[in-house]
Scaffold this motif. Structure first.
Motif, short mmCIF file in Angstrom:
data_model
loop_
_atom_site.label_atom_id
_atom_site.label_comp_id
_atom_site.label_asym_id
_atom_site.label_seq_id
_atom_site.Cartn_x
_atom_site.Cartn_y
_atom_site.Cartn_z
N HIS A 90 0.83 -1.19 0.00
CA HIS A 90 0.00 0.00 0.00
C HIS A 90 0.88 1.26 0.00
CE1 HIS A 90 -3.37 -2.48 2.17
NE2 HIS A 90 -3.20 -2.83 0.91
N ASN A 91 0.32 2.36 -0.49
CA ASN A 91 1.01 3.63 -0.40
C ASN A 91 1.12 4.05 1.07
OD1 ASN A 91 0.91 3.55 -3.16
ND2 ASN A 91 0.09 5.60 -3.42
N SER A 108 -5.79 1.27 8.31
CA SER A 108 -4.82 2.12 7.63
C SER A 108 -3.64 2.49 8.52
CB SER A 108 -5.50 3.41 7.14
OG SER A 108 -6.50 3.11 6.18
N CYS A 148 -2.46 3.67 2.58
CA CYS A 148 -3.59 4.02 1.72
C CYS A 148 -3.55 3.14 0.49
CB CYS A 148 -3.48 5.50 1.33
SG CYS A 148 -4.81 6.13 0.29
N HIS A 149 -4.72 2.61 0.07
CA HIS A 149 -4.81 1.83 -1.17
C HIS A 149 -4.81 2.80 -2.34
CE1 HIS A 149 -6.82 -1.92 0.80
NE2 HIS A 149 -6.05 -1.30 1.64
N THR A 151 -3.38 6.39 -4.41
CA THR A 151 -3.04 7.78 -4.10
C THR A 151 -4.17 8.44 -3.31
OG1 THR A 151 -1.75 7.94 -6.15
CG2 THR A 151 -2.37 10.01 -5.07
N PRO A 152 -3.88 9.01 -2.13
CA PRO A 152 -4.94 9.58 -1.30
C PRO A 152 -5.47 10.90 -1.84
CG PRO A 152 -2.81 9.95 -0.27
CD PRO A 152 -2.56 9.07 -1.48
N VAL A 170 -9.72 6.95 5.17
CA VAL A 170 -8.42 6.57 5.71
C VAL A 170 -8.18 7.21 7.08
CG1 VAL A 170 -5.92 6.72 5.34
CG2 VAL A 170 -7.44 6.21 3.41
N GLN A 211 -9.27 7.09 0.16
CA GLN A 211 -8.49 6.26 -0.75
C GLN A 211 -9.35 5.77 -1.91
OE1 GLN A 211 -7.16 3.01 1.71
NE2 GLN A 211 -9.15 1.99 1.73
#
Length: 221
Positions: A90-91, A108, A148-149, A151-152, A170, A211
């Motif tokens: 994940h990011n 998260s 975060c799945h 880019t937030p 998130v 997210q």
């Protein structure tokens, strides 16, 4: 031996900062002071460290964990050197708290300074309606690492009501008090719903981070 994995872009980033992103997917923390992290989030370390289960902060926290199997199962990381944290590719991003507070969806959570105050919070009886509604509030002075799945997206909630799928929320300003918006209708019970029966409603000074993934919604059975 020659391989493109040894290119400069794949090397650890040298830095004097305690919290630093090694990439969009990996966080490095230098020690010193202890850190609390999601169990299983450590992917590598250099130095001497101990990893211990972090117990519930109160009886209320313990009961919420027992009932929901949520509440941010955490470990305390102590030692000298540097630890690398990541979670399922994940990011990762960080938030610096300067006497303020943030509420984080427990799914998260990656890591945060152990000096921060923390408690488990819930949105009314919403924990029985959808997953991810028991959250972790951290406050004080320090840094939190959050996953975060994808880019937030940051949405300002001060100008108008903002509605977010519970699995897509998130984190958000702790001063916001989200409520549940319930659009569940009879059709949803017989398989003809939109799949968007529940949302978190935010309105007031602050922001919510969203997210681009809803995960798996859990409806009441």
């Amino acid at each position: 031996m020659r391989s493109n994995i040894f290119d400069q872009a794949n090397q650890a980033v040298a830095t004097q900062e305690r919290w630093s992103l090694q990439s969009t997917k990996m966080l490095r923390v230098g020690f010193g002071p202890d850190v609390l992290a999601a169990k299983g989030a450590m992917v590598a370390y250099q130095g001497q460290f101990q990893f211990k289960h972090e117990g519930a902060g109160s009886v209320g926290n313990f009961l919420k964990r027992a009932v929901t199997n949520e509440g941010g199962q955490m470990m305390r990381v102590s030692g000298q050197g540097e630890v690398y944290f990541a979670q399922n590719n994940h990011n990762v991003f960080t938030l610096q708290l300067e006497g303020d507070a943030i509420t984080i969806n427990t799914s998260s959570l990656l890591a945060f300074d152990a000096e921060l105050q923390w408690k488990i919070t819930t949105i009314g009886n919403a924990g029985m309606l959808a997953g991810g509604l028991f959250n972790l509030e951290v406050a004080g002075h320090g840094t939190a690492g959050i996953t975060c799945h994808g880019t937030p997206l940051v949405l300002d909630c001060s100008q108008q009501p903002t509605f977010v799928d519970p699995q897509a929320a998130v984190c958000w300003s702790a001063g916001l008090q989200p409520t549940i918006k319930n659009d569940l209708k009879l059709g949803a019970l017989i398989g003809r719903g939109s799949g968007e029966a529940f949302q978190l409603a935010f309105h007031g000074p602050g922001f919510v981070v969203v997210q681009p993934s809803e995960g798996r919604s859990v409806l009441p059975g």
